[in-house]
Design a protein around this motif. Structure first.
Motif, PDB file in Angstrom:
ATOM      1  N   MET A   1       0.854  -1.200   0.000  1.00  0.00           N
ATOM      2  CA  MET A   1       0.000   0.000   0.000  1.00  0.00           C
ATOM      3  C   MET A   1       0.885   1.244   0.000  1.00  0.00           C
ATOM      4  SD  MET A   1      -3.087   1.185   0.081  1.00  0.00           S
ATOM      5  CE  MET A   1      -3.774   2.783   0.372  1.00  0.00           C
TER       6      MET A   1
ATOM      7  N   ARG B   1       2.638  10.903  -0.257  1.00  0.00           N
ATOM      8  CA  ARG B   1       2.334  11.449  -1.585  1.00  0.00           C
ATOM      9  C   ARG B   1       1.748  12.848  -1.481  1.00  0.00           C
ATOM     10  NH1 ARG B   1       2.226   7.845  -5.730  1.00  0.00           N
ATOM     11  NH2 ARG B   1       3.654   6.147  -5.260  1.00  0.00           N
TER      12      ARG B   1
ATOM     13  N   GLU C   1     -11.744  14.755  -1.663  1.00  0.00           N
ATOM     14  CA  GLU C   1     -10.910  13.570  -1.901  1.00  0.00           C
ATOM     15  C   GLU C   1     -11.160  12.509  -0.813  1.00  0.00           C
ATOM     16  OE1 GLU C   1      -9.680  16.662  -2.078  1.00  0.00           O
ATOM     17  OE2 GLU C   1      -9.341  16.737  -4.246  1.00  0.00           O
TER      18      GLU C   1
ATOM     19  N   LEU D   1     -15.706   6.496  -0.269  1.00  0.00           N
ATOM     20  CA  LEU D   1     -16.675   5.859  -1.150  1.00  0.00           C
ATOM     21  C   LEU D   1     -16.081   4.633  -1.841  1.00  0.00           C
ATOM     22  CD1 LEU D   1     -19.546   6.156  -2.342  1.00  0.00           C
ATOM     23  CD2 LEU D   1     -18.505   7.332  -4.270  1.00  0.00           C
ATOM     24  N   ILE D   2     -14.814   4.751  -2.229  1.00  0.00           N
ATOM     25  CA  ILE D   2     -14.225   3.626  -2.964  1.00  0.00           C
ATOM     26  C   ILE D   2     -13.665   2.566  -2.022  1.00  0.00           C
ATOM     27  CG2 ILE D   2     -13.725   5.015  -5.001  1.00  0.00           C
ATOM     28  CD1 ILE D   2     -10.817   5.143  -4.155  1.00  0.00           C
ATOM     29  N   GLY D   3     -13.919   2.735  -0.734  1.00  0.00           N
ATOM     30  CA  GLY D   3     -13.625   1.633   0.175  1.00  0.00           C
ATOM     31  C   GLY D   3     -12.411   1.799   1.059  1.00  0.00           C
TER      32      GLY D   3
ATOM     33  N   ARG E   1     -18.062  -1.272   3.226  1.00  0.00           N
ATOM     34  CA  ARG E   1     -16.884  -0.648   2.621  1.00  0.00           C
ATOM     35  C   ARG E   1     -16.243  -1.623   1.616  1.00  0.00           C
ATOM     36  NH1 ARG E   1     -14.515   0.373   7.023  1.00  0.00           N
ATOM     37  NH2 ARG E   1     -15.300   2.470   7.314  1.00  0.00           N
TER      38      ARG E   1
ATOM     39  N   ARG F   1     -18.373  -1.877  -1.499  1.00  0.00           N
ATOM     40  CA  ARG F   1     -18.160  -0.771  -2.435  1.00  0.00           C
ATOM     41  C   ARG F   1     -16.838  -0.933  -3.163  1.00  0.00           C
ATOM     42  NH1 ARG F   1     -20.051   2.625   1.890  1.00  0.00           N
ATOM     43  NH2 ARG F   1     -17.919   3.276   2.305  1.00  0.00           N
ATOM     44  N   ARG F   2     -15.821  -1.362  -2.408  1.00  0.00           N
ATOM     45  CA  ARG F   2     -14.475  -1.464  -2.977  1.00  0.00           C
ATOM     46  C   ARG F   2     -14.407  -2.563  -4.046  1.00  0.00           C
ATOM     47  NH1 ARG F   2     -11.010  -3.367   1.432  1.00  0.00           N
ATOM     48  NH2 ARG F   2     -11.649  -5.389   0.651  1.00  0.00           N
TER      49      ARG F   2
ATOM     50  N   LEU G   1     -10.334  12.798  -9.228  1.00  0.00           N
ATOM     51  CA  LEU G   1      -9.099  12.030  -9.056  1.00  0.00           C
ATOM     52  C   LEU G   1      -8.364  12.572  -7.835  1.00  0.00           C
ATOM     53  CD1 LEU G   1      -7.950  11.884 -12.779  1.00  0.00           C
ATOM     54  CD2 LEU G   1      -9.251  10.194 -11.480  1.00  0.00           C
ATOM     55  N   ILE G   2      -7.601  11.712  -7.177  1.00  0.00           N
ATOM     56  CA  ILE G   2      -6.853  12.157  -6.001  1.00  0.00           C
ATOM     57  C   ILE G   2      -5.669  12.983  -6.505  1.00  0.00           C
ATOM     58  CG2 ILE G   2      -5.668  11.408  -3.901  1.00  0.00           C
ATOM     59  CD1 ILE G   2      -8.610  10.540  -4.041  1.00  0.00           C
TER      60      ILE G   2
ATOM     61  N   LEU H   1      -1.904  11.824  -6.181  1.00  0.00           N
ATOM     62  CA  LEU H   1      -1.437  10.557  -6.752  1.00  0.00           C
ATOM     63  C   LEU H   1      -1.342  10.709  -8.262  1.00  0.00           C
ATOM     64  CD1 LEU H   1      -3.620   7.970  -4.767  1.00  0.00           C
ATOM     65  CD2 LEU H   1      -1.307   8.723  -4.265  1.00  0.00           C
TER      66      LEU H   1
ATOM     67  N   ASP I   1      -1.363   5.513 -10.020  1.00  0.00           N
ATOM     68  CA  ASP I   1      -1.723   5.197  -8.639  1.00  0.00           C
ATOM     69  C   ASP I   1      -3.172   5.557  -8.327  1.00  0.00           C
ATOM     70  OD1 ASP I   1       0.617   4.018  -8.038  1.00  0.00           O
ATOM     71  OD2 ASP I   1       1.547   5.766  -7.112  1.00  0.00           O
TER      72      ASP I   1
ATOM     73  N   LEU J   1      -4.947   2.434  -6.778  1.00  0.00           N
ATOM     74  CA  LEU J   1      -5.259   2.550  -5.350  1.00  0.00           C
ATOM     75  C   LEU J   1      -6.320   1.526  -4.913  1.00  0.00           C
ATOM     76  CD1 LEU J   1      -4.826   4.116  -2.716  1.00  0.00           C
ATOM     77  CD2 LEU J   1      -6.613   5.692  -3.444  1.00  0.00           C
ATOM     78  N   LEU J   2      -7.316   1.326  -5.750  1.00  0.00           N
ATOM     79  CA  LEU J   2      -8.396   0.415  -5.347  1.00  0.00           C
ATOM     80  C   LEU J   2      -7.913  -1.009  -5.120  1.00  0.00           C
ATOM     81  CD1 LEU J   2     -10.448   2.747  -6.389  1.00  0.00           C
ATOM     82  CD2 LEU J   2     -11.990   0.811  -6.352  1.00  0.00           C
TER      83      LEU J   2
ATOM     84  N   MET K   1      -4.958  -1.879  -4.468  1.00  0.00           N
ATOM     85  CA  MET K   1      -4.057  -1.820  -3.314  1.00  0.00           C
ATOM     86  C   MET K   1      -4.858  -1.863  -2.020  1.00  0.00           C
ATOM     87  SD  MET K   1      -1.264   1.056  -4.372  1.00  0.00           S
ATOM     88  CE  MET K   1      -0.213   0.900  -5.797  1.00  0.00           C
ATOM     89  N   LEU K   2      -5.965  -1.113  -1.995  1.00  0.00           N
ATOM     90  CA  LEU K   2      -6.816  -1.111  -0.796  1.00  0.00           C
ATOM     91  C   LEU K   2      -7.384  -2.507  -0.530  1.00  0.00           C
ATOM     92  CD1 LEU K   2      -8.822   2.211  -1.312  1.00  0.00           C
ATOM     93  CD2 LEU K   2      -7.124   1.772   0.453  1.00  0.00           C
TER      94      LEU K   2
ATOM     95  N   ASN L   1       1.473  -3.911  -4.614  1.00  0.00           N
ATOM     96  CA  ASN L   1       1.586  -2.657  -5.369  1.00  0.00           C
ATOM     97  C   ASN L   1       1.934  -2.892  -6.836  1.00  0.00           C
ATOM     98  OD1 ASN L   1       1.103  -1.543  -2.935  1.00  0.00           O
ATOM     99  ND2 ASN L   1       2.993  -0.337  -2.819  1.00  0.00           N
TER     100      ASN L   1
ATOM    101  N   ARG M   1      -0.392  -1.925  -9.982  1.00  0.00           N
ATOM    102  CA  ARG M   1       0.027  -0.942 -10.998  1.00  0.00           C
ATOM    103  C   ARG M   1      -0.001  -1.563 -12.399  1.00  0.00           C
ATOM    104  NH1 ARG M   1       4.139   1.137  -6.915  1.00  0.00           N
ATOM    105  NH2 ARG M   1       3.097   2.997  -6.108  1.00  0.00           N
TER     106      ARG M   1
ATOM    107  N   ARG N   1     -10.495   3.751 -13.034  1.00  0.00           N
ATOM    108  CA  ARG N   1     -10.549   3.511 -11.589  1.00  0.00           C
ATOM    109  C   ARG N   1     -11.813   2.717 -11.228  1.00  0.00           C
ATOM    110  NH1 ARG N   1     -10.528   8.697  -7.837  1.00  0.00           N
ATOM    111  NH2 ARG N   1     -12.558   8.947  -8.815  1.00  0.00           N
TER     112      ARG N   1
END
Lengths: 401, 259
Positions: free
Chosen positions: A1, A7, A313, A319-321, B84, B87-88, B100-101, B104, B108, B112-113, B115-116, B121, B125, B160
């Protein structure tokens, strides 16, 4: 992770570093304040260390010679020298005063030491960085570097001029004033002798007293006048003990048979640290507490603002978990990183600025370690508000409508 | 994806209680098959966003039943413990704005999803890069979101939404900020992705340009859905064909099998 905090920091590196720099200056002030206190304690200990004494014999029932005035006869040392276990004794006077140097005043502690004796005598500066020790009976001085004097400089103390013949270092009073060593007789005169007008008025008053000015007995008046215009007092007698001798037992013997007050090294430290600088220590402690609260408030505000900027953000992340603990860790790590940057800047600032302060600033490594953990704890505490807000963000905010 | 895509039966949502209670959804029925893209339209305040939030498991419905694939996820109460994780892993989101974040990079943002979800990693990627290449933004994989155009950002957002291969994607007005050319390109991508991964995609939209591109449309009005089968639109079909990604490699460039 991946590290979300890392970042984010890299993404807004400039903002983060500038914020850390501002916080660092505040932490630097805090470290300097702690350093001032440590410096005061160290000055007190340096004063005791540099005196080379094991016992301080002072006027009965006083905390002299540093914390209270003390006066005893300058021949008291003879009987003390005869006491069992005593190796060396020395008369000494201390007088904090303004000394004139090239038309300007220098705040200094003038120390009277008996010249011509071994430099290992208690009270003498233990080492010189330039020049020589006092060898003449009058008008020579050895100065601490912090006083600004150089070899060959002249200074005025009361009515006399003194030439600097030697320089020493870290010889300071408990309040950080640099020391000036001058011959004992000159120091006694500077401290105890009255000015000419006062002597003249005293002589007239004595001459007007029939008890002292008897017709046909001029010797009485002369003796009284002589006694009034000479000084045979010192502030303390410093005692060095023979190796292996118990200080407390010798002190008890002196108290018992000489009827002076005697302070051992431990008692003297207690007087200097526990009494003389206690008020200053409390004052600095209060300052440190206020600075800690201000730092915490600033960190909390900064972290809160940084988090507020990322509300959308955070909603998306939730939302995405993304787990709450990941988001909390991100904010906490940022707060800690801010604290680490701030501490590094603060430590560098304190190291750089410390020597510029007129008083000795001692940055103790242990204080830095404690300070670092305190900063980290404050930052962690300050991040609680932002974490709480982030955890309350509704992931539904990411969905329109 | 096996099973029936996403099926919603008698979904209700009531806000508040007593005299102030508002029924936002009054018994929604809906079914989107795997590989199908359906439109969800309706006027403001009709309950579109509420429905999307219920489907996205970010608010609790009041009653009803939802089935995702073979799994009943809601039946007058959530049947899944970890919403959670639901949703993921099982729902992809594409928002009106890409969201978008910003800290990152493009890769990434997509990686990220997984990875969560605990994917290593490097593997996450790799998966992200494959998908970005398929969506014709592979060349921007190292860029920051702020360096992308609006269309590129939206394609990254779609990547994403797809990266965990969810059985359903909820797209909330994904073409709203785009001009018609880019909007049609996004719709094309959604159709291609749905077909390739057998993902059920629900697109909430007000965009009249893209409405004719859906084969089925659910219109929601006063908390109730009405299904419409769209008439074939030759204009839309031509527009979609014209706005396929320029590299023309979209379907064949993604390796691996859909879940």
């Amino acid at each position: 992770m991946i590290s979300l905090a890392g970042r984010d920091i890299l993404h807004s590196f400039g903002k983060f570093v500038f914020t850390g720099f501002g916080l660092g200056l505040l932490i630097g002030v805090t470290l300097v304040m702690a350093g001032v206190y440590r410096g005061m304690v160290d000055d007190g200990k340096a004063l005791l260390d540099n005196s080379g004494a094991d016992l301080w014999v002072v006027q009965k029932d006083t905390l002299g010679p540093y914390a209270e005035p003390s006066s005893l006869a300058d021949d008291a040392y003879r009987s003390l020298l005869a006491m069992p276990g005593v190796a060396r004794v020395a008369n000494i006077t201390y007088l904090t005063m303004q000394v004139r140097r090239q038309g300007r005043d220098v705040r200094a502690m003038v120390v009277g030491i008996a010249p011509g004796e071994s430099w290992a005598s208690p009270g003498w500066p233990p080492y010189l960085v330039a020049g020589r020790h006092l060898t003449r009976g009058h008008y020579e001085a050895v100065a601490d570097l912090a006083s600004g004097f150089r070899i060959g400089d002249e200074m005025e103390i009361r009515r006399h001029r003194f030439r600097v013949v030697g320089l020493t270092r870290r010889m300071v009073s408990s309040s950080g004033d640099p020391m000036l060593f001058i011959p004992l007789k000159d120091a006694q005169e500077a401290q105890f002798l009255k000015d000419n007008d006062a002597i003249w008025r005293g002589r007239r008053r004595t001459a007007g007293n029939p008890t002292f000015n008897r017709p046909g007995d001029a010797g009485v008046l002369a003796a009284v006048n002589d006694a009034q215009s000479s000084s045979n007092s010192v502030n303390a007698v410093l005692v060095q003990l023979a190796p292996g001798v118990d200080a407390e037992s010798v002190a008890a013997t002196i108290r018992r048979w000489q009827r002076y007050t005697v302070h051992t090294r431990t008692q003297m430290e207690e007087i200097l640290v526990g009494k003389l600088i206690a008020t200053s220590a409390r004052q600095i402690g209060l300052f440190l507490a206020i600075l800690a609260v201000v730092s915490a408030a600033i960190v909390a505000f900064i972290i809160y603002t940084l988090t507020m900027d990322k509300i959308r953000e955070i909603a998306v992340l939730k939302l995405i978990g993304t787990r709450n603990r990941t988001i909390a860790a991100m904010i906490l790590q940022q707060a800690l990183a801010l604290g680490a940057i701030g501490f590094a800047v603060g430590r560098i600032t304190a190291t750089w600025a410390g020597p510029m302060f007129p008083k000795y600033v001692l940055l103790v490594p242990a204080d830095s370690v404690i300070g670092f953990f305190a900063v980290m704890a404050i930052c962690a505490l300050a991040s609680v508000v932002a974490i709480r807000m982030a955890l309350q963000v509704d992931p539904a905010e990411a969905i329109g409508g | 994806m096996g099973g029936t895509g996403i099926r919603i039966e008698g979904l209700r949502k009531r806000y508040g209680s007593g005299d102030t209670a508002v029924d936002a959804l009054k018994g929604v029925d809906m079914h989107v098959a795997p590989g199908e893209v359906v439109g969800l339209i309706g006027p403001s305040g009709s309950g579109k966003s509420t429905l999307l939030k219920c489907l996205g498991a970010v608010i609790d419905p009041t009653a009803g039943r939802m089935t995702l694939g073979d799994e009943v996820i809601y039946d007058d109460g959530w049947r899944v413990r970890d919403l959670r994780a639901l949703r993921r892993d099982k729902i992809g989101f594409v928002f009106q704005a890409p969201y978008l974040i910003p800290f990152l990079d493009v890769t990434d943002n997509v990686a990220l999803l997984p990875m969560l979800a605990g994917v290593p990693n490097a593997e996450a990627r790799d998966r992200a890069r494959e998908l970005l290449a398929a969506l014709d933004v592979g060349h921007r994989a190292r860029a920051q979101p702020s360096q992308l155009s609006g269309g590129e950002q939206q394609r990254v957002a779609i990547a994403r939404g797809l990266v965990n291969r969810p059985p359903v994607i909820l797209a909330d007005e994904p073409t709203a900020p785009l001009d018609s050319e880019r909007a049609m390109a996004v719709v094309h991508i959604l159709n291609e992705m749905a077909r390739r991964y057998e993902t059920a995609i629900i697109v909430v939209t007000h965009d009249e340009k893209i409405i004719p591109t859906f084969k089925r449309i659910y219109q929601i009005r006063d908390g109730v859905t009405h299904e419409q089968v769209a008439k074939s639109s030759p204009v839309a079909a031509v527009a979609l064909a014209q706005h396929a990604p320029s590299n023309g490699v979209l379907p064949g460039s993604v390796s691996g099998s859909p879940r």
